[in-house]
Design a protein around this motif. Structure first.
Motif, PDB file in Angstrom:
ATOM      1  N   ARG A 375      -8.391 115.159  75.744  1.00  0.00           N
ATOM      2  CA  ARG A 375      -8.383 116.455  75.043  1.00  0.00           C
ATOM      3  C   ARG A 375      -8.255 117.421  75.942  1.00  0.00           C
ATOM      4  NH1 ARG A 375     -12.106 116.241  69.746  1.00  0.00           N
ATOM      5  NH2 ARG A 375     -11.609 115.209  68.806  1.00  0.00           N
ATOM      6  N   ASN A 376      -8.665 117.074  76.876  1.00  0.00           N
ATOM      7  CA  ASN A 376      -8.660 118.416  78.339  1.00  0.00           C
ATOM      8  C   ASN A 376      -7.484 118.030  79.472  1.00  0.00           C
ATOM      9  OD1 ASN A 376     -11.713 118.725  77.775  1.00  0.00           O
ATOM     10  ND2 ASN A 376     -12.986 117.048  78.856  1.00  0.00           N
ATOM     11  N   ARG A 377      -6.978 116.600  79.633  1.00  0.00           N
ATOM     12  CA  ARG A 377      -5.857 116.898  79.950  1.00  0.00           C
ATOM     13  C   ARG A 377      -5.192 117.873  79.628  1.00  0.00           C
ATOM     14  NH1 ARG A 377      -6.177 111.759  80.765  1.00  0.00           N
ATOM     15  NH2 ARG A 377      -4.899 110.768  78.804  1.00  0.00           N
ATOM     16  N   LEU A 378      -4.372 117.969  78.356  1.00  0.00           N
ATOM     17  CA  LEU A 378      -3.419 118.325  77.309  1.00  0.00           C
ATOM     18  C   LEU A 378      -4.327 119.765  77.795  1.00  0.00           C
ATOM     19  CD1 LEU A 378      -1.376 118.825  76.043  1.00  0.00           C
ATOM     20  CD2 LEU A 378      -2.611 118.131  73.859  1.00  0.00           C
ATOM     21  N   LEU A 379      -5.593 119.945  77.044  1.00  0.00           N
ATOM     22  CA  LEU A 379      -5.571 121.593  77.607  1.00  0.00           C
ATOM     23  C   LEU A 379      -5.262 121.428  78.819  1.00  0.00           C
ATOM     24  CD1 LEU A 379      -8.861 121.173  75.432  1.00  0.00           C
ATOM     25  CD2 LEU A 379      -7.159 122.654  74.741  1.00  0.00           C
ATOM     26  N   ASP A 380      -5.318 121.424  79.535  1.00  0.00           N
ATOM     27  CA  ASP A 380      -4.873 121.523  81.760  1.00  0.00           C
ATOM     28  C   ASP A 380      -4.105 121.626  81.817  1.00  0.00           C
ATOM     29  OD1 ASP A 380      -8.002 121.478  82.019  1.00  0.00           O
ATOM     30  OD2 ASP A 380      -7.770 119.811  82.828  1.00  0.00           O
ATOM     31  N   GLN A 381      -3.046 121.093  81.357  1.00  0.00           N
ATOM     32  CA  GLN A 381      -1.521 120.942  81.093  1.00  0.00           C
ATOM     33  C   GLN A 381      -0.321 122.328  80.348  1.00  0.00           C
ATOM     34  OE1 GLN A 381      -0.188 117.685  79.221  1.00  0.00           O
ATOM     35  NE2 GLN A 381      -0.704 116.210  80.942  1.00  0.00           N
ATOM     36  N   LEU A 382      -1.552 122.747  79.139  1.00  0.00           N
ATOM     37  CA  LEU A 382      -0.771 123.600  78.427  1.00  0.00           C
ATOM     38  C   LEU A 382      -0.967 125.064  78.780  1.00  0.00           C
ATOM     39  CD1 LEU A 382      -1.738 122.948  74.777  1.00  0.00           C
ATOM     40  CD2 LEU A 382       0.153 122.548  76.062  1.00  0.00           C
ATOM     41  N   SER A 383      -2.578 125.434  79.578  1.00  0.00           N
ATOM     42  CA  SER A 383      -3.170 126.252  80.912  1.00  0.00           C
ATOM     43  C   SER A 383      -2.126 126.432  81.732  1.00  0.00           C
ATOM     44  CB  SER A 383      -4.676 126.103  81.136  1.00  0.00           C
ATOM     45  OG  SER A 383      -5.228 126.011  80.188  1.00  0.00           O
ATOM     46  N   ARG A 384      -1.126 125.714  82.158  1.00  0.00           N
ATOM     47  CA  ARG A 384      -0.479 126.377  83.161  1.00  0.00           C
ATOM     48  C   ARG A 384       1.342 126.134  82.891  1.00  0.00           C
ATOM     49  NH1 ARG A 384      -3.876 122.427  85.145  1.00  0.00           N
ATOM     50  NH2 ARG A 384      -5.181 122.817  87.285  1.00  0.00           N
ATOM     51  N   PHE A 385       1.442 125.235  81.779  1.00  0.00           N
ATOM     52  CA  PHE A 385       2.651 125.239  81.228  1.00  0.00           C
ATOM     53  C   PHE A 385       2.745 125.814  79.594  1.00  0.00           C
ATOM     54  CE2 PHE A 385       2.385 122.907  84.255  1.00  0.00           C
ATOM     55  CZ  PHE A 385       3.619 123.301  85.645  1.00  0.00           C
ATOM     56  N   ALA A 386       2.180 127.271  79.557  1.00  0.00           N
ATOM     57  CA  ALA A 386       2.467 127.479  77.810  1.00  0.00           C
ATOM     58  C   ALA A 386       3.408 126.857  76.763  1.00  0.00           C
ATOM     59  CB  ALA A 386       1.620 128.239  77.253  1.00  0.00           C
ATOM     60  N   PRO A 387       3.393 126.317  76.357  1.00  0.00           N
ATOM     61  CA  PRO A 387       4.368 126.227  75.168  1.00  0.00           C
ATOM     62  C   PRO A 387       4.886 127.391  73.939  1.00  0.00           C
ATOM     63  CG  PRO A 387       2.794 125.020  73.744  1.00  0.00           C
ATOM     64  CD  PRO A 387       2.588 125.732  74.990  1.00  0.00           C
ATOM     65  N   ALA A 388       5.982 127.899  74.001  1.00  0.00           N
ATOM     66  CA  ALA A 388       6.008 128.698  72.528  1.00  0.00           C
ATOM     67  C   ALA A 388       5.648 128.962  71.016  1.00  0.00           C
ATOM     68  CB  ALA A 388       7.907 128.950  72.563  1.00  0.00           C
ATOM     69  N   ARG A 389       6.690 127.376  70.767  1.00  0.00           N
ATOM     70  CA  ARG A 389       5.677 126.765  69.422  1.00  0.00           C
ATOM     71  C   ARG A 389       5.410 125.717  69.504  1.00  0.00           C
ATOM     72  NH1 ARG A 389      10.907 128.276  69.466  1.00  0.00           N
ATOM     73  NH2 ARG A 389      11.818 125.993  69.880  1.00  0.00           N
ATOM     74  N   LEU A 390       4.004 125.533  68.918  1.00  0.00           N
ATOM     75  CA  LEU A 390       3.307 124.243  68.827  1.00  0.00           C
ATOM     76  C   LEU A 390       2.468 123.730  67.514  1.00  0.00           C
ATOM     77  CD1 LEU A 390       1.416 121.852  70.280  1.00  0.00           C
ATOM     78  CD2 LEU A 390      -1.084 123.697  70.367  1.00  0.00           C
ATOM     79  N   ALA A 391       3.313 122.599  66.318  1.00  0.00           N
ATOM     80  CA  ALA A 391       2.665 121.618  65.689  1.00  0.00           C
ATOM     81  C   ALA A 391       1.454 120.973  66.217  1.00  0.00           C
ATOM     82  CB  ALA A 391       3.817 121.331  65.446  1.00  0.00           C
ATOM     83  N   ILE A 392       0.373 121.193  65.246  1.00  0.00           N
ATOM     84  CA  ILE A 392      -0.325 119.525  65.749  1.00  0.00           C
ATOM     85  C   ILE A 392      -0.735 119.822  63.841  1.00  0.00           C
ATOM     86  CG2 ILE A 392      -3.294 120.038  65.738  1.00  0.00           C
ATOM     87  CD1 ILE A 392      -3.436 122.718  67.294  1.00  0.00           C
TER      88      ILE A 392
END
Length: 463
Positions: A375-392
């Protein structure tokens, strides 16, 4: 997540909120700040910038930034009320000094009425500035009290103490309150001067001076001394003969009346209005130059504790903070600005479920989040490269527990748009309707769209 309805924040407000958050943690204990620390660290910069970023995130989450806006609105309303009071007081002062025009005006009583209280308060401000920590006096304290009362926000409790602590570092409280006080006195005296001018233009006044124990020459010397500076500005001053004659009776000579009226107005402008105006401009200059030099005192214990969290010398794995006494309400949101691309991620799926599904071109797979490290690794990546659309993708057979909802909210704040995919049960398995209802209720509370497979939306951006 920053509230898109809030206006951009000024540098002074950033420091102000940072101090308010520090005081809040100092009095109430550490806040739950995992996401704020992560996002502040990802933003980079010096320690002070990271501390400010963390504090702003916490202030927006917990309502302190909205409380600051309410406090400012209350302060503006309080200032408006005091300005109206100054307008009314200035006009009343001029009317009381001149009277109804039926009786002669005692020039020195009128002068004392116009300038007496002003000179006393001006002397008090000078003494307080020279020997004290303030300079606002009763008027400044009244404004602060009214501002706090009109704010009416429970989250504003630490705002005023934080502001005063921040301003004292550059000794700015005296200049800020001085600007307020001198500005209000300038408005009051300007109103009095305009009212005097209007009364002189519409009524006929006679002027006298009276004494029992002083000689006439004393009044002549005093009148001419006070009128020396106004005379340099072109305002009229009565001559010695007119001054002596006014000691016996109100003169009917039009020139003498005009000379006394010009003298009284000139003394008010030069010894009352002009010093207040110059002090207002001086306080404004000191305020602006001082606020540009304001900075956090990073030596304070509250900020030293944050150094290792926001700017660690080494990474420490496997250490979790103790649970706080109270947790913030989970909230979703959306990234401010545009992201790029589309991403699908799943949370704690059953090993029997085949994953990932066939994805359209341009949609990336972030895998399944099962551990804290993932979770922390993905959140760190999203902080730098945010997607326009995210499906969870979520398994609705599991309960929508607090940790899952917090993670969903945090992920949603890293994307421009987010949808929740509630997966269909595996063949031969039933879905608990009550639990599905719990999911719908929880996701509706977060404000996130949910439903069947959003793969088409991920690919094109629309249904």
């Amino acid at each position: 997540m920053p509230d898109t309805a809030l206006p951009p924040i000024a540098p002074l407000d950033r420091l102000w909120l940072t101090e308010a958050v520090r005081l809040r943690e100092e009095h109430g204990g550490p806040l739950e700040d995992t996401e704020a620390n992560r996002r502040a660290s990802a933003a980079g910069g010096e320690l002070g910038a990271r501390i400010e970023a963390r504090a702003l995130l916490l202030a927006e989450r917990d309502g302190q930034r909205a409380a600051l806006l309410h406090w400012r609105q209350g302060a503006r309303l309080a200032l408006l009320l005091l300005a109206l009071l100054a307008l009314v007081s200035g006009a009343s002062l001029a009317v009381a000094a001149l009277g109804d025009g039926l009786r002669p005006v005692n020039v020195f009583w009128a002068l004392g009425s116009l300038l007496g209280l002003n000179l006393i308060t001006l002397l008090g401000w000078a003494l307080a500035s020279a020997f004290g920590n303030g300079g606002g006096g009763a008027l400044g304290r009244l404004w602060l009290w009214l501002s706090e009362k009109l704010a009416r926000d429970a989250q504003a409790a630490h705002l005023l103490p934080a502001l005063l602590i921040l301003l004292r570092r550059q000794r700015l409280s005296r200049w800020g309150l001085g600007l307020l006080v001198h500005g209000l006195w300038t408005l009051l005296l300007a109103t009095a001067a305009v009212t005097l001018l209007m009364l002189f233009a519409t009524r006929r006044y006679g002027f006298v001076w009276e004494t029992t124990i002083l000689a006439g020459d004393t009044f002549v010397a005093l009148t001419q001394a006070l009128g020396a500076l106004p005379a340099l500005l072109g305002l009229s001053v009565p001559d010695a003969a007119a001054i002596r004659a006014s000691g016996a009776q109100a003169l009917v000579d039009e020139g003498a009346r005009q000379a006394w009226a010009g003298w009284l107005l000139g003394v008010l402008l030069v010894y009352g209005l002009l010093p207040r105006l110059l002090l207002t401009l001086f306080c404004l200059w000191r305020w602006k130059t001082g606020t540009r030099r304001l900075a956090l005192d990073l030596a304070l214990p509250g900020y030293q504790v944050l150094r290792e969290r926001l700017q660690p010398t080494s990474e420490r794995l496997g250490v979790a903070d103790a649970a706080p006494a109270s947790l913030p309400e989970h909230r979703a949101g959306a990234l401010i600005g545009d992201g790029q691309g589309a991403l699908l991620v799943a949370i704690e799926l059953d090993d029997r479920r085949p994953w990932p599904p066939a994805l359209p071109a341009g949609v990336a797979d972030a895998g399944i989040l099962d551990s804290r490290e993932q979770r922390n690794r993905l959140l760190d990546q999203l902080s730098r490269f945010a997607p326009a659309r995210l499906a969870i993708a979520c398994d609705p057979r599991r309960s929508p527990d607090r940790g899952t909802l917090a993670l969903i909210g945090e992920l949603s704040r890293c994307a421009a748009a987010t949808r929740i995919w509630l997966l269909a049960p595996l063949p031969g398995e039933a879905l608990d309707g009550a639990r599905l209802g719990d999911w719908h209720q929880a996701l509706d509370a977060l404000g996130l769209k949910h439903g069947d497979a959003p793969l088409g939306w991920l690919e094109t951006g629309h249904d």
